[in-house]
Design a protein around this motif. Structure first.
Motif, short mmCIF file in Angstrom:
data_model
loop_
_atom_site.label_atom_id
_atom_site.label_comp_id
_atom_site.label_asym_id
_atom_site.label_seq_id
_atom_site.Cartn_x
_atom_site.Cartn_y
_atom_site.Cartn_z
N UNK A 45 0.83 -1.21 0.00
CA UNK A 45 0.00 0.00 0.00
C UNK A 45 0.87 1.26 0.00
N UNK A 46 1.98 1.22 0.71
CA UNK A 46 2.87 2.40 0.72
C UNK A 46 3.50 2.57 -0.67
N UNK A 47 3.94 1.47 -1.27
CA UNK A 47 4.54 1.57 -2.61
C UNK A 47 3.52 2.09 -3.63
N UNK A 48 2.25 1.68 -3.46
CA UNK A 48 1.24 2.05 -4.46
C UNK A 48 0.70 3.47 -4.27
N UNK A 49 1.14 4.15 -3.20
CA UNK A 49 0.63 5.50 -2.96
C UNK A 49 0.90 6.44 -4.15
N UNK A 50 2.11 6.34 -4.73
CA UNK A 50 2.41 7.24 -5.85
C UNK A 50 3.00 6.49 -7.03
#
Ligand code: SF4
Length: 356
Positions: free
Chosen positions: A34-39
């Protein structure tokens, strides 16, 4: 008659992509994804996710790792504060939660780097908490479906949509699937341009589809123009080694290595570049020739990095200069921003060109 959420879940069961973090039993892995997919797009994040999990398989390994190692495994993904926050949060989880990922959206949102959207995604996917996710994809789908003209880049509009979605997510058995289905619909069918309405389970009741106004949603107020910043980077060689400088730990790209030079007030020429190198390192460089330009877009500005090659250099490195002569073989171990990695590739390629 089926409700729209039942239709959405059926569509998701048939069309969901097979992704390495989907169905992963470990909340830690879901959190990292989820953190990687933030941006970052799914296709770009996927190889990073697999490599990151191999190197840091648990929250304890991530918490104990040197920060440079964490950033190295993030190199190229950009928005490096995500990686720093991820590790700070991992250390907090080890210290305050006995290495267990908090099981509610409210507790997750207390950790660095986890906003309401990410907290809702992790809590619903891993712990079945019925909290709706409102990310860019979800906002696009429902601004079209409902015909809402709010500015979904702003928090009040996202909150308003979360309130509208709340009873719907409460009514389904799998809140995690419900959230992932909304995001997946935005990623696969309700595309920003030319949405695939004929494949959409919401089409019959969708305001934008029924009125042919898909392109009008989500409404975007006029864009502010992004300022351009200028910088120079100088390739200086001595005895087969290349001069590099390390950025200070604080601030944008803290601790990263780059070619000497730095930001300039306007587009740099050879004289400006030589002055920048002298004030940064103490070296006097001569015979500077222009060697191309790299443009890189950050979140708030566009960087134009002009490259120069120095024909010669004199003097010693200043004692307090964070500079080092580095062999080409060691470059792979150092941390570079995307712009400076591209600059290095360009200057190495230029060196390999046969002389005419
Ligand atoms: S019908 Fe079209 S515009 Fe409406 S939600 Fe589906 S894909 Fe988007």
């Amino acid at each position: 008659m089926r409700s729209w959420s039942q239709a959405l879940l059926c569509w998701y069961a048939a069309h969901r992509r097979d992704l390495p973090w989907r169905g992963h039993p470990d909340p830690y892995a879901v959190w990292v994804s989820e953190i990687m997919l933030q941006q970052t797009r799914v296709t770009a994040a996927r190889p990073y996710f697999e490599r990151f999990l191999r190197r840091f398989p648990t929250v304890d390994t991530l918490a104990a790792a040197p920060v440079a190692d964490v950033l190295k495994h993030w190199e190229g993904l950009g928005y490096y504060s995500r990686a720093r926050n991820l590790q700070t949060a991992a250390r907090e989880i080890v210290a305050r939660h006995s290495s267990r990922i908090p099981a509610s959206a409210a507790a997750l949102a207390q950790l660095p780097g986890i906003g309401p959207y990410t907290a809702a995604a992790i809590a619903s996917i891993c712990f079945h908490e019925p909290v709706p996710v409102v990310d860019g994809n979800v906002a696009r789908v429902f601004s079209r479906y409902l015909g809402w003209t709010d500015d979904f880049r702003k928090l009040p509009a996202r909150r308003k949509l979360a309130v509208w979605l709340q009873p719907h997510i409460m009514a389904v058995a799998c809140p995690g699937d419900f959230n992932q289905a909304m995001m997946e619909l935005g990623a696969l069918a309700c595309l920003p341009h030319t949405p695939l309405c004929d494949q959409c389970p919401l089409a019959t009741a969708c305001h934008a589809h029924c009125t042919g106004t898909q392109e009008k949603f989500p409404v975007r107020p006029a864009h502010k123009s992004v300022p351009t910043r200028h910088a120079c980077a100088v390739v200086i060689r001595r005895r087969g080694r290349l001069l590099l400088v390390q950025r200070r730990e604080q601030g944008l790209l803290g601790g990263f290595w780059e070619l000497p030079g730095g930001e300039t007030k306007r587009k740099p020429d050879a004289r400006t570049a030589a002055t920048a190198v002298k004030s940064q390192t103490g070296l006097i460089v001569s015979d500077l020739s222009a060697n191309g330009m790299i443009e890189h877009v950050f979140s708030h500005f566009r960087l134009q990095l002009v490259l120069f090659a120095a024909g010669g250099s004199a003097g010693r490195l200043r004692a307090n200069a964070r500079a080092r002569w580095v062999h080409a073989a060691a470059l792979v171990h150092l941390l570079f921003s995307t712009a400076h990695r591209r600059a290095l590739q360009l200057c190495i390629a230029a060196t390999r060109k046969p002389r005419q």
